[in-house]
Scaffold this motif. Sequence first.
Motif, PDB file in Angstrom:
ATOM      1  N   VAL A   1      -2.768  -0.359 -10.059  1.00 15.48           N
ATOM      2  CA  VAL A   1      -2.524   1.040  -9.705  1.00 15.48           C
ATOM      3  C   VAL A   1      -2.606   1.925 -10.947  1.00 15.48           C
ATOM      4  O   VAL A   1      -3.173   3.019 -10.907  1.00 15.48           O
ATOM      5  CB  VAL A   1      -1.164   1.190  -9.009  1.00 15.48           C
ATOM      6  N   ARG A   2      -2.040   1.462 -12.049  1.00 16.06           N
ATOM      7  CA  ARG A   2      -2.093   2.248 -13.285  1.00 16.06           C
ATOM      8  C   ARG A   2      -3.539   2.435 -13.742  1.00 16.06           C
ATOM      9  O   ARG A   2      -3.937   3.536 -14.141  1.00 16.06           O
ATOM     10  CB  ARG A   2      -1.274   1.557 -14.376  1.00 16.06           C
TER      11      ARG A   2
ATOM     12  N   ARG B   1       0.836  -1.205   0.000  1.00 14.54           N
ATOM     13  CA  ARG B   1       0.000   0.000   0.000  1.00 14.54           C
ATOM     14  C   ARG B   1       0.871   1.254   0.000  1.00 14.54           C
ATOM     15  O   ARG B   1       0.553   2.239  -0.680  1.00 14.54           O
ATOM     16  CB  ARG B   1      -0.929   0.012   1.208  1.00 14.54           C
ATOM     17  N   HIS B   2       1.931   1.236   0.769  1.00 13.02           N
ATOM     18  CA  HIS B   2       2.828   2.387   0.885  1.00 13.02           C
ATOM     19  C   HIS B   2       3.424   2.746  -0.481  1.00 13.02           C
ATOM     20  O   HIS B   2       3.402   3.911  -0.893  1.00 13.02           O
ATOM     21  CB  HIS B   2       3.939   2.061   1.891  1.00 13.02           C
ATOM     22  N   VAL B   3       3.941   1.744  -1.204  1.00  6.62           N
ATOM     23  CA  VAL B   3       4.536   1.998  -2.514  1.00  6.62           C
ATOM     24  C   VAL B   3       3.457   2.340  -3.539  1.00  6.62           C
ATOM     25  O   VAL B   3       3.640   3.230  -4.378  1.00  6.62           O
ATOM     26  CB  VAL B   3       5.359   0.776  -2.974  1.00  6.62           C
TER      27      VAL B   3
ATOM     28  N   GLN C   1       3.120   5.594  -5.985  1.00  5.57           N
ATOM     29  CA  GLN C   1       3.034   5.461  -7.434  1.00  5.57           C
ATOM     30  C   GLN C   1       1.821   6.213  -7.972  1.00  5.57           C
ATOM     31  O   GLN C   1       1.895   6.911  -8.999  1.00  5.57           O
ATOM     32  CB  GLN C   1       2.951   3.986  -7.818  1.00  5.57           C
ATOM     33  N   LEU C   2       0.700   6.101  -7.278  1.00  3.55           N
ATOM     34  CA  LEU C   2      -0.510   6.801  -7.690  1.00  3.55           C
ATOM     35  C   LEU C   2      -0.316   8.312  -7.590  1.00  3.55           C
ATOM     36  O   LEU C   2      -0.813   9.076  -8.424  1.00  3.55           O
ATOM     37  CB  LEU C   2      -1.680   6.350  -6.816  1.00  3.55           C
ATOM     38  N   ALA C   3       0.412   8.756  -6.579  1.00  9.18           N
ATOM     39  CA  ALA C   3       0.661  10.188  -6.410  1.00  9.18           C
ATOM     40  C   ALA C   3       1.485  10.731  -7.576  1.00  9.18           C
ATOM     41  O   ALA C   3       1.273  11.871  -8.024  1.00  9.18           O
ATOM     42  CB  ALA C   3       1.384  10.446  -5.087  1.00  9.18           C
TER      43      ALA C   3
END
Length: 324
Positions: free
Chosen positions: A186-187, A124-126, A130-132
Amino acid sequence: MSADSPADRAGVRTGARSEPAAELELPRGVALAWGVAANPQRGPKREMSLERIVDAAVEIADAEGLAAVSMSRVAQALGYTTMSLYRYVTAKDDLITLMQEYGTALPPEPDPDLAPDDWRGRIRHVARAQLAQSSAHPWLLDIPIEGTPVTPNNLAWMDAMLETLAALPVTEDERVAIMLLITGQVRWQGVIERSYRDAAGAAGVDPQQIDDARDSILDALVTADEFPSLRRAVDAGVFRHGDDPLAFGFERVLDGIAEYVSTHRDGTPAPPPLSEPDADVADDRNVREARKAIREAEKRLRDARKVERQAIRAARAKRRATGE
């Protein structure tokens, strides 16, 4: 050069490199990202640099999108001729590669509050980071995926994601496959969220108002006769006040990984790939004829469903007209 200079953020490395990478035949953009490309022999005054070119291109993309970036547009922003840029970046594709390095930046450091075996929390942290990045530079989502990335920052993200999975008792093949599953999720979430932001910005409204407006349209058009399952979802308020489906989906992906690790580590053969058959099989005449028949059957099914919907609407209109 400072640690947070544009060149560092872009992965543009200006120092000599003695590693084997310096001896490889690399595409120009990749070589620039690794800092092993030859510097231009001549060019404008010192005010021009690879770092400034990338900065200008990113500024244009952030404001107007990736399609607005061109060599001439970047040169104009810097006050130089287009030919001046080609002494540093020989093609637009190379510039896009460096822009991607800049926008991708480096992954976050591990959260010290998370235990090494808390793989869900570490993922979740990574993933949030990545989303940010895709939120800060939405044009990153428009760059095609052309195989495994080979530039420094992209590799750093791959390494960081694989490290989050280090505690899982899986093979390296499985670890990479899990990483691809997560980054793909995520993408996809980034694409959906960007679409909402763009639509809301164009309409001058809050993103939630878009869902509210669509809910009203669905409430008016979706009937229990024509779309019974969808009607139940509308009546439940799913499209107006439902929980975040993207967050729900991400957690179910993690559930699936956990389930796989706990129940499928018994040597069960891997499932067959979902990709298309090999080219030689795909060219087989029987395969082509079968696919043609499937397409024709699907078209007939779509036409039949269209006639069915029209009949339902006509019957409903008739009942209203006769008061039945």
